[in-house]
Design a protein around this motif. Sequence first.
Motif, mmCIF file in Angstrom:
data_model
loop_
_atom_site.group_PDB
_atom_site.id
_atom_site.type_symbol
_atom_site.label_atom_id
_atom_site.label_comp_id
_atom_site.label_asym_id
_atom_site.label_seq_id
_atom_site.Cartn_x
_atom_site.Cartn_y
_atom_site.Cartn_z
ATOM 1 N N LYS A 1 -0.032 -4.133 -10.410
ATOM 2 C CA LYS A 1 -0.822 -2.904 -10.273
ATOM 3 C C LYS A 1 -0.080 -1.824 -9.507
ATOM 4 O O LYS A 1 -0.372 -0.638 -9.668
ATOM 5 C CB LYS A 1 -2.152 -3.199 -9.575
ATOM 6 N N THR A 2 0.902 -2.188 -8.688
ATOM 7 C CA THR A 2 1.649 -1.197 -7.905
ATOM 8 C C THR A 2 2.820 -0.606 -8.663
ATOM 9 O O THR A 2 3.452 0.338 -8.181
ATOM 10 C CB THR A 2 2.194 -1.825 -6.595
ATOM 11 N N ILE A 3 3.133 -1.172 -9.806
ATOM 12 C CA ILE A 3 4.319 -0.750 -10.557
ATOM 13 C C ILE A 3 3.950 0.335 -11.551
ATOM 14 O O ILE A 3 3.077 0.150 -12.384
ATOM 15 C CB ILE A 3 4.961 -1.961 -11.271
ATOM 16 N N ASP A 4 4.617 1.473 -11.432
ATOM 17 C CA ASP A 4 4.367 2.602 -12.354
ATOM 18 C C ASP A 4 5.140 2.441 -13.635
ATOM 19 O O ASP A 4 6.155 1.840 -13.711
ATOM 20 C CB ASP A 4 4.778 3.929 -11.692
ATOM 21 N N GLU B 1 3.254 2.105 -1.893
ATOM 22 C CA GLU B 1 4.628 1.970 -2.393
ATOM 23 C C GLU B 1 4.583 1.594 -3.867
ATOM 24 O O GLU B 1 3.886 0.661 -4.253
ATOM 25 C CB GLU B 1 5.387 0.893 -1.613
ATOM 26 N N HIS B 2 5.339 2.318 -4.683
ATOM 27 C CA HIS B 2 5.341 2.057 -6.122
ATOM 28 C C HIS B 2 6.739 1.785 -6.666
ATOM 29 O O HIS B 2 6.917 1.678 -7.871
ATOM 30 C CB HIS B 2 4.689 3.222 -6.876
ATOM 31 N N ASN B 3 7.723 1.662 -5.773
ATOM 32 C CA ASN B 3 9.077 1.374 -6.224
ATOM 33 C C ASN B 3 9.176 -0.102 -6.598
ATOM 34 O O ASN B 3 8.883 -0.987 -5.789
ATOM 35 C CB ASN B 3 10.090 1.707 -5.131
ATOM 36 N N THR C 1 0.830 -1.209 0.000
ATOM 37 C CA THR C 1 0.000 0.000 0.000
ATOM 38 C C THR C 1 0.864 1.259 0.000
ATOM 39 O O THR C 1 1.735 1.429 0.855
ATOM 40 C CB THR C 1 -0.938 0.023 1.228
ATOM 41 N N LYS D 1 2.118 -6.084 -17.775
ATOM 42 C CA LYS D 1 1.281 -4.921 -17.498
ATOM 43 C C LYS D 1 0.727 -4.494 -18.848
ATOM 44 O O LYS D 1 1.434 -3.869 -19.636
ATOM 45 C CB LYS D 1 2.081 -3.800 -16.836
ATOM 46 N N ASN E 1 9.054 -3.322 -3.945
ATOM 47 C CA ASN E 1 7.872 -4.178 -3.985
ATOM 48 C C ASN E 1 8.218 -5.618 -4.342
ATOM 49 O O ASN E 1 7.679 -6.557 -3.756
ATOM 50 C CB ASN E 1 6.828 -3.609 -4.941
#
Length: 151
Positions: free
Chosen positions: A148-151, A18-20, A16, A113, A24
Motif C-alpha cells: 500500500k505504500t508503494i506508488d 514514505e513511498h520510496n 508512514t 498490487k 520501504n
Amino acid sequence: MSEKSLLNKQLASLLTGEHNLIANLANASALLMQSLTDINWAGFYLFSKADDELVLGPFQGKVACMHIKIGNGVCGTAVAQRQTLIVDDVQQFKGYIACDSAAKSELVIPLLKGDQLLGVLDLDSPIKNRFNSTLANELEEFCQVLVKTID
C-alpha cells in the motif's frame, strides 16, 4: 496484542509518509530480521518486466543470488503460481536454487498490487519446518501493508 498485529503496526508506523520502494523494502527486511526468530535471510526480489526475472532487492543476511528466472527455484515458482509457497525442506524442492547452504526451509510471498507483480518477500531459515500457514497468513498481511505504500 498478537505478534501479528504488533509487527504490522510497527511496519505501518515505520513506513508512514514514505513511498520510496527501496527505502520501504530495506526497513521492512530489517524489521523482519530483528522480529522473527530462527531466520537467517529476510529480503525481497523485485520483478524486472524487461528481463522477465526477479532481481535481488533490499535484504538482511548473507550474500544472495542476484537473478532468478520466473519458474525457477522457490521464488520463481511462487511468482509463476502467484501464490505463497512454504517449503519445509528446501532439499526436497525440485529445482531449488542454493544461494546459502545454511538454508533448510523457505517461505516466499508474491508482492502484488492489484494484478501488477512487484516482486516477492523471501525468508530463509536454518531450521527445517520453520514456517507454517499461520505465519504465512500473518506475513501476507505484512506484505499488503507494505504494498500500500508503494506508488
